[in-house]
Design a protein around this motif. Structure first.
Motif, PDB file in Angstrom:
ATOM      1  N   VAL A   8      -6.414   2.748   5.787  1.00  0.00           N
ATOM      2  CA  VAL A   8      -7.189   3.923   6.195  1.00  0.00           C
ATOM      3  C   VAL A   8      -7.555   4.727   4.959  1.00  0.00           C
ATOM      4  O   VAL A   8      -6.695   5.034   4.123  1.00  0.00           O
ATOM      5  N   GLY A  19       1.073   7.394   5.244  1.00  0.00           N
ATOM      6  CA  GLY A  19       2.169   6.793   6.006  1.00  0.00           C
ATOM      7  C   GLY A  19       2.549   7.634   7.210  1.00  0.00           C
ATOM      8  O   GLY A  19       2.720   7.125   8.326  1.00  0.00           O
ATOM      9  N   GLY A  73       3.616  11.791   2.264  1.00  0.00           N
ATOM     10  CA  GLY A  73       2.205  11.454   2.131  1.00  0.00           C
ATOM     11  C   GLY A  73       1.445  11.573   3.442  1.00  0.00           C
ATOM     12  O   GLY A  73       2.013  11.410   4.529  1.00  0.00           O
ATOM     13  N   SER A 124       0.993   5.555  -0.102  1.00  0.00           N
ATOM     14  CA  SER A 124       0.378   6.880  -0.095  1.00  0.00           C
ATOM     15  C   SER A 124       1.365   7.829  -0.759  1.00  0.00           C
ATOM     16  O   SER A 124       1.425   7.917  -1.975  1.00  0.00           O
ATOM     17  N   GLY A 162       4.674   7.457  -0.592  1.00  0.00           N
ATOM     18  CA  GLY A 162       5.861   6.707  -1.005  1.00  0.00           C
ATOM     19  C   GLY A 162       7.160   7.180  -0.365  1.00  0.00           C
ATOM     20  O   GLY A 162       8.242   6.967  -0.902  1.00  0.00           O
ATOM     21  N   VAL A 216       0.857  -1.176   0.000  1.00  0.00           N
ATOM     22  CA  VAL A 216       0.000   0.000   0.000  1.00  0.00           C
ATOM     23  C   VAL A 216       0.898   1.232   0.000  1.00  0.00           C
ATOM     24  O   VAL A 216       1.832   1.315   0.800  1.00  0.00           O
ATOM     25  N   TYR A 245      11.390   5.495  16.575  1.00  0.00           N
ATOM     26  CA  TYR A 245      10.339   6.193  15.831  1.00  0.00           C
ATOM     27  C   TYR A 245      10.053   5.482  14.505  1.00  0.00           C
ATOM     28  O   TYR A 245      10.912   5.416  13.629  1.00  0.00           O
ATOM     29  N   SER A 283       6.791   0.150   0.930  1.00  0.00           N
ATOM     30  CA  SER A 283       5.498   0.466   0.327  1.00  0.00           C
ATOM     31  C   SER A 283       5.477   0.166  -1.175  1.00  0.00           C
ATOM     32  O   SER A 283       4.673   0.706  -1.910  1.00  0.00           O
ATOM     33  N   ARG A 308       6.778  18.250   7.446  1.00  0.00           N
ATOM     34  CA  ARG A 308       7.448  19.516   7.197  1.00  0.00           C
ATOM     35  C   ARG A 308       8.161  19.547   5.857  1.00  0.00           C
ATOM     36  O   ARG A 308       8.929  20.453   5.564  1.00  0.00           O
ATOM     37  N   ILE A 361       6.012  13.821  13.127  1.00  0.00           N
ATOM     38  CA  ILE A 361       6.642  14.953  13.810  1.00  0.00           C
ATOM     39  C   ILE A 361       6.317  16.219  13.022  1.00  0.00           C
ATOM     40  O   ILE A 361       6.664  16.327  11.842  1.00  0.00           O
TER      41      ILE A 361
HETATM   42  C1  LIG Z   1      12.097  13.864   2.597  1.00  0.00           C
HETATM   43  C2  LIG Z   1      11.378  13.321   3.790  1.00  0.00           C
HETATM   44  C3  LIG Z   1      10.847  14.188   4.759  1.00  0.00           C
HETATM   45  C4  LIG Z   1      10.177  13.697   5.881  1.00  0.00           C
HETATM   46  N1  LIG Z   1       9.668  14.574   6.804  1.00  0.00           N
HETATM   47  C5  LIG Z   1       9.028  14.096   7.900  1.00  0.00           C
HETATM   48  C6  LIG Z   1       8.497  14.955   8.895  1.00  0.00           C
HETATM   49  O1  LIG Z   1       8.533  16.179   8.786  1.00  0.00           O
HETATM   50  N2  LIG Z   1       7.932  14.411   9.996  1.00  0.00           N
HETATM   51  C7  LIG Z   1       7.830  13.061  10.144  1.00  0.00           C
HETATM   52  O2  LIG Z   1       7.320  12.614  11.163  1.00  0.00           O
HETATM   53  N3  LIG Z   1       8.294  12.225   9.203  1.00  0.00           N
HETATM   54  C8  LIG Z   1       8.882  12.694   8.093  1.00  0.00           C
HETATM   55  N4  LIG Z   1       9.370  11.815   7.165  1.00  0.00           N
HETATM   56  C9  LIG Z   1       9.139  10.378   7.360  1.00  0.00           C
HETATM   57  C10 LIG Z   1       7.740  10.025   6.880  1.00  0.00           C
HETATM   58  O3  LIG Z   1       6.799  10.365   7.880  1.00  0.00           O
HETATM   59  C11 LIG Z   1       7.604   8.528   6.626  1.00  0.00           C
HETATM   60  O4  LIG Z   1       8.483   8.167   5.620  1.00  0.00           O
HETATM   61  C12 LIG Z   1       6.162   8.171   6.234  1.00  0.00           C
HETATM   62  O5  LIG Z   1       5.971   6.793   6.368  1.00  0.00           O
HETATM   63  C13 LIG Z   1       5.851   8.620   4.834  1.00  0.00           C
HETATM   64  O6  LIG Z   1       4.495   8.488   4.525  1.00  0.00           O
HETATM   65  P1  LIG Z   1       4.107   8.241   3.010  1.00  0.00           P
HETATM   66  O7  LIG Z   1       2.630   8.129   2.934  1.00  0.00           O
HETATM   67  O8  LIG Z   1       4.783   9.208   2.134  1.00  0.00           O
HETATM   68  O9  LIG Z   1       4.834   6.840   2.779  1.00  0.00           O
HETATM   69  P2  LIG Z   1       4.487   5.463   2.084  1.00  0.00           P
HETATM   70  O10 LIG Z   1       5.822   4.905   1.760  1.00  0.00           O
HETATM   71  O11 LIG Z   1       3.492   5.597   1.003  1.00  0.00           O
HETATM   72  O12 LIG Z   1       3.829   4.650   3.280  1.00  0.00           O
HETATM   73  C14 LIG Z   1       4.542   4.348   4.452  1.00  0.00           C
HETATM   74  C15 LIG Z   1       3.907   3.137   5.140  1.00  0.00           C
HETATM   75  O13 LIG Z   1       2.558   3.400   5.483  1.00  0.00           O
HETATM   76  C16 LIG Z   1       1.664   2.484   4.845  1.00  0.00           C
HETATM   77  N5  LIG Z   1       0.493   3.251   4.408  1.00  0.00           N
HETATM   78  C17 LIG Z   1       0.485   4.382   3.659  1.00  0.00           C
HETATM   79  N6  LIG Z   1      -0.780   4.835   3.512  1.00  0.00           N
HETATM   80  C18 LIG Z   1      -1.583   3.982   4.176  1.00  0.00           C
HETATM   81  C19 LIG Z   1      -2.991   3.912   4.415  1.00  0.00           C
HETATM   82  N7  LIG Z   1      -3.821   4.850   3.946  1.00  0.00           N
HETATM   83  N8  LIG Z   1      -3.476   2.890   5.166  1.00  0.00           N
HETATM   84  C20 LIG Z   1      -2.640   1.964   5.666  1.00  0.00           C
HETATM   85  N9  LIG Z   1      -1.306   1.975   5.466  1.00  0.00           N
HETATM   86  C21 LIG Z   1      -0.774   2.962   4.745  1.00  0.00           C
HETATM   87  C22 LIG Z   1       2.459   1.913   3.682  1.00  0.00           C
HETATM   88  O14 LIG Z   1       1.998   0.624   3.339  1.00  0.00           O
HETATM   89  C23 LIG Z   1       3.877   1.902   4.238  1.00  0.00           C
HETATM   90  O15 LIG Z   1       4.106   0.773   5.017  1.00  0.00           O
HETATM   91  C24 LIG Z   1      10.026  12.301   6.038  1.00  0.00           C
HETATM   92  C25 LIG Z   1      10.546  11.429   5.075  1.00  0.00           C
HETATM   93  C26 LIG Z   1      11.209  11.925   3.952  1.00  0.00           C
HETATM   94  C27 LIG Z   1      11.763  10.970   2.948  1.00  0.00           C
END
Ligand SMILES: Cc1cc2nc3c(=O)[nH]c(=O)nc-3n(C[C@H](O)[C@H](O)[C@H](O)COP(=O)(O)OP(=O)(O)OC[C@H]3O[C@@H](n4cnc5c(N)ncnc54)[C@H](O)[C@@H]3O)c2cc1C
Ligand SMILES: *[C@@H]1O[C@H](CO)[C@@H](O)[C@H](O)[C@H]1NC(C)=O
Length: 509
Positions: free
Chosen positions: A229, A171, A168, A102, A104, A100, A449, A112, A163, A178
């Motif tokens: 979700v 995730g 997404g 969001s 990425g 899954v 974390y 993911s 931030r 944070i």
């Molecule tokens: C450049 C950068 C900046 C960042 N800044 C911050 C920050 O300011 N604060 C902070 O706390 N973190 C930060 N992060 C970390 C970030 O919170 C995590 O990487 C988070 O998991 C990303 O969410 P995503 O939806 O983009 O990821 P994805 O890779 O799409 O998803 C992450 C995980 O969540 C699962 N998932 C996604 N959507 C759903 C859904 N709807 N239902 C169930 N499961 C789902 C996926 O299967 C996967 O296991 C940062 C990361 C990067 C690379």
């Protein structure tokens, strides 16, 4: 009588040659193409094969290039919770492995994305509905925070999101989160008051303090265990503008001492509910620099943290959208080959400096590799932050220290795939050193974390008390009752089985 040979033929091939431990967990899984055909039969217009533009843009949104290089057989792009429900039923009936995604942005390969199987690409579920009357926003999981802040701008409001632009909603909120406002409001997840979620039997449910309240609690550190979700309902706060600055200094002993002295003061400042301050140490292009990132929610500029002449300084009073877009975004790359490691410690400048020095030693033989950067970031989990997390599963574990804590993240980037193994090894070695050393010095906190953790880090064993982990297991047994998500949903962090290897081997603080 059935012959042994016949019996073996009936067994799915994954059983053969698997180790004893694998065997216990093995399940029959269908091929990617059979799975994508099953999806296509019911949802023809939203399944995208390899090579289609929709499939390719999904891949390019992954932050880590290692994730981009995986090759799912197809992606499926639901428009609604009922699409997601149907997808989950198909995965279950056809025994299909899936991931899954969001935004990425989870860093490790396979968190993911998936090889073979399919990816549930949530990007089309990107609603952002602000209600200024209730002071709430309803968010689809597939928006990124830049889009969220943009929609919020005309309403003069903001929320406890990420931030950096491309992170997404999904995730981020399922692993904590944070935010600029965390010192006051805890994790992003603590600001969610209602979830709409699809369970493994395809039911679409709401989870909040009254309805499915056990699930509501567990979803604040959900990982990939409970539900997909499909909507997050969050509190918002009034925020016409905020102030933000990123300042880059040459790395010198006096400068880093000044930065960390200010940072420690911030970490222990019990009155402060408006500021976010982070320090980063970065090695890039053969040069070491020290960065400060500072924000204030009342739009008051904060004093510089060092008297040294900066190499670069950007600051702005603007909406959350503009501060993220024009100031904070300077602190990070958009995509990279990358390896991460996170730990939590007490505030301790000597340790932070030793960590940086050990990073230099461990990466010495890799420092000339193409595109190599090495970064540490230091962020605060103050007592007030921890109090903000009172309704989630990490609270009891986090408050054990009865202290202000620091989230220490090491992330390293490089360009050449041939360097993957060496870089990942060095990142792990540095992380192991940091854990052992911090524990020796009596400053390690167990918390890991989730959103910054590497695949091999025991997030649930360490970030939740044993009692709360048992509770999480019970809730999992209730909502993923036949284990569909456990078996077929790949990636992310999974709740460990009771008594499994990872659950032992660490002491309390
Ligand atoms: C450049 C950068 C900046 C960042 N800044 C911050 C920050 O300011 N604060 C902070 O706390 N973190 C930060 N992060 C970390 C970030 O919170 C995590 O990487 C988070 O998991 C990303 O969410 P995503 O939806 O983009 O990821 P994805 O890779 O799409 O998803 C992450 C995980 O969540 C699962 N998932 C996604 N959507 C759903 C859904 N709807 N239902 C169930 N499961 C789902 C996926 O299967 C996967 O296991 C940062 C990361 C990067 C690379
Ligand atoms: C938002 O703030 C601006 C500037 O202070 C103001 O002009 C505008 O009317 C506000 N909008 C709303 C919806 O409150």
């Amino acid at each position: 009588m059935v012959l042994l040979r016949q019996l073996l033929l009936l067994l799915p091939s994954v059983y053969l040659g698997a180790s004893a431990q694998d065997r216990a967990q093995s399940v029959f899984v269908n091929s990617g193409s059979a799975c994508c055909d099953a999806l296509r039969a019911k949802l023809p217009s939203i399944v995208f094969a390899r090579g289609t533009p929709e499939y390719n843009t999904r891949l390019t949104t992954y932050y880590s290039l290692q994730q981009q290089e995986l090759s799912p057989t197809c992606t499926v792009r639901p428009n609604s919770a009922s699409d997601v429900s149907l997808i989950v039923k198909i995965a279950k009936d056809s025994q299909c492995p899936f991931a899954v995604a969001s935004g990425g942005h989870m860093a490790w390969k396979g968190s993911s994305n998936i090889n073979e199987g399919f990816v549930v690409d949530l990007r089309r579920m990107n609603q952002v509905d602000v209600s200024t009357e209730d002071q709430t926003v309803k968010l689809g999981p597939g928006s990124n925070w830049q889009e969220v802040y943009k929609v919020m701008t005309p309403y003069n409001v903001s929320t406890a999101g990420a931030r950096i632009n491309a992170v997404g909603v999904g995730g981020y909120l399922l692993g904590g989160g944070i935010a600029f406002a965390s010192v006051d409001k805890g994790f992003g997840a603590d600001n969610v008051y209602n979830y709409e979620a699809v369970l493994s039997d395809g039911r679409i449910v709401e989870a909040n303090k009254e309805t499915n309240s056990d699930l509501f609690w567990a979803l604040k550190l959900a990982g990939t265990n409970y539900a997909i979700v499909t909507r997050f309902d969050m509190y918002i706060y009034s925020s016409p503008t905020m102030w933000g600055a990123v300042t880059v200094y040459p790395f010198t002993k006096p400068t880093t001492s000044e930065l960390f002295a200010q940072f420690e003061k911030y970490v222990h400042d019990e009155e402060n509910r408006k500021d976010m301050i982070a320090v980063l140490l970065n090695h890039n292009n053969g040069m070491d620099v020290a960065l400060s990132a500072q924000t204030n929610l009342d739009s008051n500029p904060l004093a510089r943290m060092s008297s040294a002449e900066p190499i670069m300084h950007a600051e702005k009073v603007g909406t959350t959208h503009d501060v993220v877009d024009q100031v904070i975004a300077h602190a990070l790359e958009s995509t990279a080959r990358t390896a991460w490691y996170v730990l939590t410690t007490k505030a301790n400048t000597d340790f932070f400096m030793d960590l940086h020095a050990m990073g230099e030693t461990i990466f010495e033989h890799l420092k000339d590799r193409k595109g190599f950067t090495r970064t540490f970031s230091f962020q605060a989990f103050q007592k007030s932050y921890i109090e903000g997390a009172v309704h989630g599963p990490t609270y009891n574990a986090l408050k054990r220290s009865n202290d202000d804590l620091v989230c220490v993240l090491n992330f390293n980037t490089w360009e050449d795939p041939a360097d993957d193994a060496a870089m990942e090894e060095a990142t792990a070695a540095l992380g192991d050193w940091a854990e052992v050393e911090a524990r020796k010095r009596g400053i390690l906190d167990d918390f890991i974390y989730l959103n910054y953790a590497d695949e091999r880090q025991p997030v649930y064993e360490r970030s939740v008390t044993p009692e709360d982990l048992d509770k999480m297991r019970e809730i999992q047994a209730k909502y993923d009752s036949d284990g569909t998500f456990e078996k077929f949903w790949k990636g992310g962090f999974k709740i460990p089985k009771k008594g499994s290897a990872g659950a032992t081997g660490h002491d309390e603080l």
